[in-house]
Write a protein that holds these residues in place. Structure first.
Motif, PDB file in Angstrom:
ATOM      1  N   ALA A  50      87.132  -5.548 -12.296  1.00  0.00           N
ATOM      2  CA  ALA A  50      87.755  -4.573 -11.256  1.00  0.00           C
ATOM      3  C   ALA A  50      86.834  -3.273 -11.471  1.00  0.00           C
ATOM      4  O   ALA A  50      87.186  -2.101 -10.759  1.00  0.00           O
ATOM      5  CB  ALA A  50      89.069  -4.269 -11.566  1.00  0.00           C
ATOM      6  N   ARG A  51      86.126  -3.291 -12.434  1.00  0.00           N
ATOM      7  CA  ARG A  51      84.998  -2.025 -12.693  1.00  0.00           C
ATOM      8  C   ARG A  51      85.990  -0.872 -12.796  1.00  0.00           C
ATOM      9  O   ARG A  51      85.846   0.109 -12.132  1.00  0.00           O
ATOM     10  CB  ARG A  51      84.137  -1.948 -11.409  1.00  0.00           C
ATOM     11  N   PRO A  52      86.585  -0.801 -13.857  1.00  0.00           N
ATOM     12  CA  PRO A  52      87.396   0.473 -14.471  1.00  0.00           C
ATOM     13  C   PRO A  52      86.611   1.687 -14.783  1.00  0.00           C
ATOM     14  O   PRO A  52      87.102   2.729 -14.571  1.00  0.00           O
ATOM     15  CB  PRO A  52      88.145   0.089 -15.451  1.00  0.00           C
ATOM     16  N   GLY A  53      85.108   1.367 -15.121  1.00  0.00           N
ATOM     17  CA  GLY A  53      84.415   2.541 -15.291  1.00  0.00           C
ATOM     18  C   GLY A  53      83.932   3.415 -14.210  1.00  0.00           C
ATOM     19  O   GLY A  53      83.801   4.478 -14.441  1.00  0.00           O
ATOM     20  N   ILE A  54      84.134   2.749 -13.205  1.00  0.00           N
ATOM     21  CA  ILE A  54      84.058   3.878 -11.976  1.00  0.00           C
ATOM     22  C   ILE A  54      85.187   4.877 -11.813  1.00  0.00           C
ATOM     23  O   ILE A  54      85.163   6.127 -11.585  1.00  0.00           O
ATOM     24  CB  ILE A  54      83.909   3.099 -10.459  1.00  0.00           C
ATOM     25  N   HIS A  55      86.544   4.403 -12.207  1.00  0.00           N
ATOM     26  CA  HIS A  55      87.631   5.306 -12.331  1.00  0.00           C
ATOM     27  C   HIS A  55      87.346   6.256 -13.418  1.00  0.00           C
ATOM     28  O   HIS A  55      87.720   7.417 -13.450  1.00  0.00           O
ATOM     29  CB  HIS A  55      88.847   4.511 -12.594  1.00  0.00           C
ATOM     30  N   VAL A  56      86.744   6.040 -14.381  1.00  0.00           N
ATOM     31  CA  VAL A  56      86.321   6.743 -15.652  1.00  0.00           C
ATOM     32  C   VAL A  56      85.216   7.981 -15.051  1.00  0.00           C
ATOM     33  O   VAL A  56      85.465   9.275 -15.358  1.00  0.00           O
ATOM     34  CB  VAL A  56      85.626   5.890 -16.871  1.00  0.00           C
ATOM     35  N   LEU A  57      84.385   7.257 -14.390  1.00  0.00           N
ATOM     36  CA  LEU A  57      83.139   8.299 -14.016  1.00  0.00           C
ATOM     37  C   LEU A  57      83.975   9.347 -12.870  1.00  0.00           C
ATOM     38  O   LEU A  57      83.517  10.745 -12.725  1.00  0.00           O
ATOM     39  CB  LEU A  57      82.207   7.512 -13.147  1.00  0.00           C
ATOM     40  N   GLU A  58      85.082   8.803 -11.964  1.00  0.00           N
ATOM     41  CA  GLU A  58      85.764   9.812 -11.271  1.00  0.00           C
ATOM     42  C   GLU A  58      86.365  10.784 -11.884  1.00  0.00           C
ATOM     43  O   GLU A  58      86.614  11.967 -11.637  1.00  0.00           O
ATOM     44  CB  GLU A  58      86.514   8.985 -10.209  1.00  0.00           C
ATOM     45  N   SER A  59      87.023  10.361 -12.957  1.00  0.00           N
ATOM     46  CA  SER A  59      87.777  11.493 -13.927  1.00  0.00           C
ATOM     47  C   SER A  59      86.896  12.312 -14.327  1.00  0.00           C
ATOM     48  O   SER A  59      87.000  13.509 -14.633  1.00  0.00           O
ATOM     49  CB  SER A  59      88.598  10.566 -14.971  1.00  0.00           C
ATOM     50  N   LEU A  60      85.500  11.867 -14.873  1.00  0.00           N
ATOM     51  CA  LEU A  60      84.779  12.857 -15.556  1.00  0.00           C
ATOM     52  C   LEU A  60      84.247  13.693 -14.459  1.00  0.00           C
ATOM     53  O   LEU A  60      84.228  14.777 -14.545  1.00  0.00           O
ATOM     54  CB  LEU A  60      83.203  12.035 -15.723  1.00  0.00           C
ATOM     55  N   ASP A  61      84.040  13.307 -13.062  1.00  0.00           N
ATOM     56  CA  ASP A  61      83.810  14.233 -12.055  1.00  0.00           C
ATOM     57  C   ASP A  61      85.085  15.296 -11.984  1.00  0.00           C
ATOM     58  O   ASP A  61      84.567  16.559 -11.716  1.00  0.00           O
ATOM     59  CB  ASP A  61      84.012  13.638 -10.536  1.00  0.00           C
ATOM     60  N   LEU A  62      86.240  14.891 -11.864  1.00  0.00           N
ATOM     61  CA  LEU A  62      87.255  15.943 -12.008  1.00  0.00           C
ATOM     62  C   LEU A  62      87.219  16.801 -13.217  1.00  0.00           C
ATOM     63  O   LEU A  62      87.440  18.063 -12.840  1.00  0.00           O
ATOM     64  CB  LEU A  62      88.663  15.178 -11.742  1.00  0.00           C
ATOM     65  N   PHE A  63      86.797  16.394 -14.460  1.00  0.00           N
ATOM     66  CA  PHE A  63      87.076  17.456 -15.537  1.00  0.00           C
ATOM     67  C   PHE A  63      85.925  18.282 -15.343  1.00  0.00           C
ATOM     68  O   PHE A  63      85.929  19.439 -15.601  1.00  0.00           O
ATOM     69  CB  PHE A  63      86.892  16.565 -16.653  1.00  0.00           C
ATOM     70  N   LEU A  64      84.630  17.948 -14.828  1.00  0.00           N
ATOM     71  CA  LEU A  64      83.603  18.805 -14.578  1.00  0.00           C
ATOM     72  C   LEU A  64      83.793  19.795 -13.519  1.00  0.00           C
ATOM     73  O   LEU A  64      83.657  20.864 -13.663  1.00  0.00           O
ATOM     74  CB  LEU A  64      82.330  17.921 -14.323  1.00  0.00           C
TER      75      LEU A  64
END
Length: 153
Positions: A50-64
């Motif tokens: 399901a490619r959860p890494g994409i959700h992790v990258l989106e969370s990194l976007d939000l943190f930045l």
């Protein structure tokens, strides 16, 4: 008399702006935490397919993005309220802001990093199929890089 009144209005406006930016930081950080938990939920329930890494990258976007809000909020407070004792006790080596130029450089670098992460996450989401309007982000990264380089010199 007018000068004192204008000074109070100005300081009140800066305080409202700084507090609003800080609330935006809290919201973006909270959404980043939510996206991170969502990524682990997707990993646990659907697996790596399901490619959860994409959700992790989106969370990194939000943190930045939240970091940009935090930098602006604390930078404004540090510039306009230098007598505020809380800043003297708080040790933030990455927030050495003495004037607007330093605040602008710090903010531009944070925005540049955020744009790079956003573009990377869009590339991963698109599986190599990107639309032409996604070229705006690399162009913005190039322009931010050039302007940051010119600002230093």
């Amino acid at each position: 008399m007018i000068s004192i009144f204008m000074n109070r209005i100005f300081r009140t406006a800066i305080t409202i702006i700084s507090l609003t930016m800080f609330v935006n930081f809290l919201f973006a950080a909270g959404m980043g935490v939510y996206k991170t938990f969502h990524a682990f939920t997707v990993l646990y329930t659907e697996g790596a397919e399901a490619r959860p890494g994409i959700h992790v990258l989106e969370s990194l976007d939000l943190f930045l993005i939240g970091l940009v809000f935090l930098i602006v909020s604390l930078g404004f407070m540090k510039l306009f309220y230098p007598e505020f004792k809380w800043f003297h006790s708080l040790h933030l080596p990455w927030l050495k802001v003495d004037d607007f130029v330093q605040l602008k450089q710090l903010t531009w670098n944070a925005i540049l990093l955020t744009l790079l992460i956003v573009f990377g996450s869009h590339v991963l989401k698109g599986n190599g199929q990107l639309e032409w309007n996604m070229l705006i982000i690399p162009i913005a990264v190039a322009l931010f890089s050039i302007s940051a380089k010119l600002l230093k010199h």
